[in-house]
Design a protein around this motif. Structure first.
Motif, PDB file in Angstrom:
ATOM      1  N   TYR B  31       0.827  -1.205   0.000  1.00 25.11           N
ATOM      2  CA  TYR B  31       0.000   0.000   0.000  1.00 25.11           C
ATOM      3  C   TYR B  31       0.864   1.258   0.000  1.00 25.11           C
ATOM      4  N   ILE B  34       1.815   1.867  -3.536  1.00 26.19           N
ATOM      5  CA  ILE B  34       0.734   2.479  -4.312  1.00 26.19           C
ATOM      6  C   ILE B  34       0.661   3.973  -3.996  1.00 26.19           C
ATOM      7  N   LEU B  37       3.421   5.830  -5.651  1.00 21.55           N
ATOM      8  CA  LEU B  37       3.162   6.015  -7.084  1.00 21.55           C
ATOM      9  C   LEU B  37       2.147   7.131  -7.312  1.00 21.55           C
ATOM     10  N   PRO B 279      -6.959   0.558 -11.219  1.00 17.61           N
ATOM     11  CA  PRO B 279      -6.555  -0.720 -11.820  1.00 17.61           C
ATOM     12  C   PRO B 279      -6.259  -1.786 -10.773  1.00 17.61           C
ATOM     13  N   GLN B 280      -5.788  -1.364  -9.598  1.00 10.46           N
ATOM     14  CA  GLN B 280      -5.518  -2.322  -8.532  1.00 10.46           C
ATOM     15  C   GLN B 280      -6.816  -2.882  -7.959  1.00 10.46           C
ATOM     16  N   LEU B 281      -7.847  -2.016  -7.863  1.00  6.67           N
ATOM     17  CA  LEU B 281      -9.137  -2.472  -7.328  1.00  6.67           C
ATOM     18  C   LEU B 281      -9.861  -3.371  -8.317  1.00  6.67           C
ATOM     19  N   THR B 283      -8.693  -5.537 -10.433  1.00  2.61           N
ATOM     20  CA  THR B 283      -8.075  -6.790 -10.871  1.00  2.61           C
ATOM     21  C   THR B 283      -8.999  -7.979 -10.659  1.00  2.61           C
ATOM     22  N   PHE B 285     -12.021  -8.197 -11.376  1.00  2.00           N
ATOM     23  CA  PHE B 285     -12.935  -8.352 -12.505  1.00  2.00           C
ATOM     24  C   PHE B 285     -12.188  -8.795 -13.761  1.00  2.00           C
ATOM     25  N   GLU B 289     -11.664  -5.606 -16.743  1.00  2.00           N
ATOM     26  CA  GLU B 289     -10.948  -4.498 -16.117  1.00  2.00           C
ATOM     27  C   GLU B 289     -10.987  -3.213 -16.949  1.00  2.00           C
ATOM     28  N   HIS B 290     -10.593  -3.339 -18.225  1.00  2.00           N
ATOM     29  CA  HIS B 290     -10.515  -2.137 -19.056  1.00  2.00           C
ATOM     30  C   HIS B 290     -11.890  -1.556 -19.330  1.00  2.00           C
ATOM     31  N   VAL B 299     -18.606   7.761 -16.390  1.00  2.00           N
ATOM     32  CA  VAL B 299     -19.542   8.179 -15.338  1.00  2.00           C
ATOM     33  C   VAL B 299     -19.042   9.457 -14.678  1.00  2.00           C
ATOM     34  N   PHE B 300     -17.751   9.473 -14.346  1.00  2.00           N
ATOM     35  CA  PHE B 300     -17.181  10.678 -13.737  1.00  2.00           C
ATOM     36  C   PHE B 300     -17.364  11.888 -14.658  1.00  2.00           C
ATOM     37  N   PHE B 303     -21.170  13.004 -14.872  1.00  2.00           N
ATOM     38  CA  PHE B 303     -21.796  13.605 -13.687  1.00  2.00           C
ATOM     39  C   PHE B 303     -20.937  14.663 -13.014  1.00  2.00           C
ATOM     40  N   LEU B 315     -20.985  20.983  -6.134  1.00  2.00           N
ATOM     41  CA  LEU B 315     -22.125  20.269  -5.553  1.00  2.00           C
ATOM     42  C   LEU B 315     -22.356  20.713  -4.111  1.00  2.00           C
ATOM     43  N   ARG B 319     -25.563  22.908  -2.662  1.00  2.00           N
ATOM     44  CA  ARG B 319     -26.457  22.434  -1.627  1.00  2.00           C
ATOM     45  C   ARG B 319     -26.511  23.429  -0.466  1.00  2.00           C
TER      46      ARG B 319
END
Lengths: 385, 322
Positions: B31, B34, B37, B279-281, B283, B285, B289-290, B299-300, B303, B315, B319
């Protein structure tokens, strides 16, 4: 907007849940082995068959009762060709997944980036990449399965020596493969009394090599030509070679050992020789060849399961996995240090690349019998020896 | 609250707290790696964000500067015996000079000519690194000698630190300083001039701003950020391959800027974090993945169109007002 944001958070929560479930799935008596491969991206022609091979055979080993009754678990990551990412995944295999051994590293770059991680953690690592720097100098925890460029050069020069050829022209691709092999060939030529009397290069996207070949043709005393290269370059060289009417033997490298080379080069490929792994000519090996059952077995299984033609790269993964499994069996435990010692003692192992006899100063263990000298005849490979 | 957030020191302060506290919750050196990086990428992205978010220019070859920094740290000590730390400085200076030479004629023109020129430049750098194997090691990459900080700490203070920990702190410190410099630059007359240029070049010119010079300054600064980040990555990994300088890496850096939010220093860190961590999260799937990575980015972008940090800030502010 609020609703959409909640959805987003929901999705995040689901993925976190999936993450923790994945972590729980591993049970106590499984043997965890890891792999980091270039399954996607520019080197996927290496990593994709390797990944499929590992998955296929781990499944099969488990179906047959695992290794001494223990189930194998493969932890697989795809690094692309990104060396930094490969190193991150290597750290993850060591720290998070706590694997006992690793088979992987499709490219030399990713392998070299991962080596320090496994050396530090003292985890045995069997690399599937080509370059000789991986095992020379010998590193305690690092092994590799594929034959090196150097051996391809030696095989070619050995064949030349048999045919009494000593003055050779060379035309090399400037890609990583061609360049590395050119250097190795220059390095070992002297050992076989071969003199390189012409040395030309071409770029990866060149579509005509006639000028370079003309230079070589005009060199006094030319007896043969070698073309270290990869991809479509060598096919163009072969066609230009025929067009120029050069009548000395042409040697290609193991880099073009696939059917598509013969298709691209057409009639011009007749008589071209190249060193290649036995896997390519699996069906043509004589029945008494000790390697035949291994390569035919792997070829049939891989092609049956994936519907794709077999490649030598997948074969490297097969060799690495089988060597590891045998080492675990001999060690009788899943202790990384014990596994490493047993991998180093591998002897007489018959893989797709040839017979492997490892030792403390040889972490590759292949000799030149690993390569077969092939010749193109009537649009197909034949064994020239 | 918003006054506090807008204070010049708010961003570096947030980052100091983040860098200092994160190791307490990170369970292993994986960690830490990561996080390191993320800091290194974020450092390069902050530089690029100055160019994109404030000067309104896109660089499609920033990985070229990144690569120059990385290979300076690898090649100079190995081939010429230059001490590592000087190699880093030489890499940064070389990047600055090249950025100056490339940027000077081009930035006089209006429009996105810089994007095209940098695109070519980035590809050139990658080609040189790939082809000049006798210096750079070619496509197989090259090993990078360590700076010897670990040895120094051990002999001078008897301190024994792990590589992962050491580089976590170095990269963290770099990030904080980098963010601090960036915030100050943005808040200086140069920064205000830049924002004026970003809003309307004609208005800025009328107000007496040397538009071309302003853009050039930022381009050079952003190149130095990229080069320093490249050197840090090379020294941290101890091994470097040509794809560090490749086109895909350039695109990745631009994506980090846009995703985190153009013109937001904190957004640069968030953008880098998302693209390094995701990409680490993903893996688990594996095959998808891509696909998922692309989907999440869409999505980002749909929205939170202005990028994650400015989008969320709007946002929250929206509010509060309602």
């Amino acid at each position: 907007m609020t609703l959409k944001l909640t959805n987003l958070l929901g999705a995040a929560a689901v993925s976190v849940a999936a993450l923790s479930m994945g972590a729980l799935a591993a049970s106590a008596d499984t043997i965890k082995i890891g792999t980091v491969l270039s399954a996607t991206g520019p080197a996927s022609f290496l990593g994709d068959p390797e990944m499929k091979t590992l998955e296929l055979y781990v499944k099969e080993i488990n179906a047959a009762g695992g290794v001494d009754g223990n189930e194998l678990e493969l932890v697989a990551y795809d690094s692309g060709v990104d060396a930094s990412k490969a190193r991150t995944f290597a750290t993850r295999l060591v720290e998070e997944d706590e694997v006992v051994a690793v088979v992987g590293g499709s490219t030399t770059g990713t392998t070299m980036a991962m080596i320090p991680v496994f050396e530090d953690a003292e985890i045995p690592f069997i690399s599937l990449a080509g370059a000789v720097v991986i095992i020379d100098p010998v590193k305690k925890w690092v092994f590799k399965t594929p034959h090196t460029d150097r051996m391809a050069c030696e095989k070619i020069f050995e064949d030349m020596q048999k045919r009494g050829i000593s003055k050779v022209g060379m035309i090399s691709g400037t890609g990583g493969f061609g360049k590395s092999m050119r250097d190795q060939c220059l390095d070992v030529a002297g050992n076989y009394d071969v003199e390189i009397i012409a040395d030309e290069t071409y770029g990866a996207k060149d579509s005509d090599m006639t000028p370079q070949l003309t230079n070589i043709k005009n060199t006094e005393g030319l007896e043969a030509v070698v073309n270290p290269g990869f991809g479509q370059g060598p096919a163009i060289v072969t066609r230009n070679y025929k067009q120029l009417g050069i009548d000395v033997p042409l040697y290609q490298s193991h880099g073009v050992a696939s059917k598509s080379f013969i298709e691209l080069a057409g009639d011009a490929a007749e008589g071209v020789r190249l060193p290649a792994a036995a896997l390519l000519v699996a069906d043509k090996l004589p029945d008494d060849d000790p390697q035949k059952s291994v390569v035919v077995g792997y070829k049939d299984k891989y092609e049956g399961a994936t519907g794709e033609p077999v490649s030598t790269f997948g074969g490297h993964a097969y060799d690495g996995l089988m060597m590891l499994v045998e080492a675990i069996k001999r060690a009788g435990s899943a202790d990384p240090a014990a596994i490493r010692d047993e991998i180093e003692k591998t002897s007489g192992f018959m893989g797709t690349a040839g017979v492997v006899n490892m030792s403390a100063d040889d972490h590759l263990g292949l000799d030149l019998t690993a390569f077969r000298m092939l010749e193109v005849k009537n649009g197909d490979w034949t064994i020239a020896e | 609250m918003s006054a506090l957030l807008n204070h010049r020191l708010a961003v570096p302060a947030v980052l100091i707290v983040l860098v200092a506290l994160l190791p307490l919750v990170l369970p292993s050196s994986f960690y830490l790696r990561i996080a390191t990086l993320v800091w290194i990428s974020a450092f390069a992205v902050i530089g690029l964000n100055l160019l994109m978010g404030y000067a309104g220019q896109v660089s499609l070859g920033h990985a070229g500067f990144f690569g120059i920094g990385a290979y300076a740290a690898a090649v100079l000590p190995a081939q010429l015996g230059v001490p590592g730390i000087f190699a880093v400085v030489i890499g940064a200076v070389a990047s600055a000079l090249i950025a100056y030479l490339v940027g000077r004629p081009i930035l006089r023109l209006k429009g996105h000519y810089l994007a095209v020129a940098t695109l070519g430049f980035g590809i050139l750098v990658a080609m040189v690194i790939n082809n000049e194997a006798w210096i750079t090691g070619g496509p197989d990459g090259i090993a990078v000698a360590s700076l010897g900080i670990k040895k120094l700490l051990k002999s001078a203070f008897g301190l024994k630190v792990k590589t992962a920990e050491l580089w976590y702190w170095i990269a963290g410190a770099m990030l904080v300083v980098g963010a601090w410099v960036a915030v100050n630059l943005v808040d200086s007359p140069t920064g205000r001039a830049l924002r004026a240029v970003h809003d309307s070049e004609i208005a800025a010119r009328v107000a007496g701003i040397d538009v071309a010079r302003m853009k050039l300054v930022v381009f050079v600064v952003s190149a130095v950020y990229a080069a320093l980040a490249g050197s840090a990555l090379a020294l941290f990994n101890g091994f470097i391959t040509p794809d560090t300088a490749g086109f895909l890496h350039s695109i990745e850096l631009v994506t980090m800027v846009v995703l985190g939010g153009m013109g937001s220093i904190l957004g640069s860190v968030v953008g880098a974090a998302v693209l390094v961590v995701l990409p680490q999260l993903l893996t688990m799937f594996h095959d998808y993945e891509h696909l998922l990575l692309g989907l999440l980015m869409m999505v980002f972008m749909i929205f939170l169109r202005a990028g994650i940090v400015p989008g969320l800030r709007a946002l929250v502010a929206g509010r509060g007002a309602a």
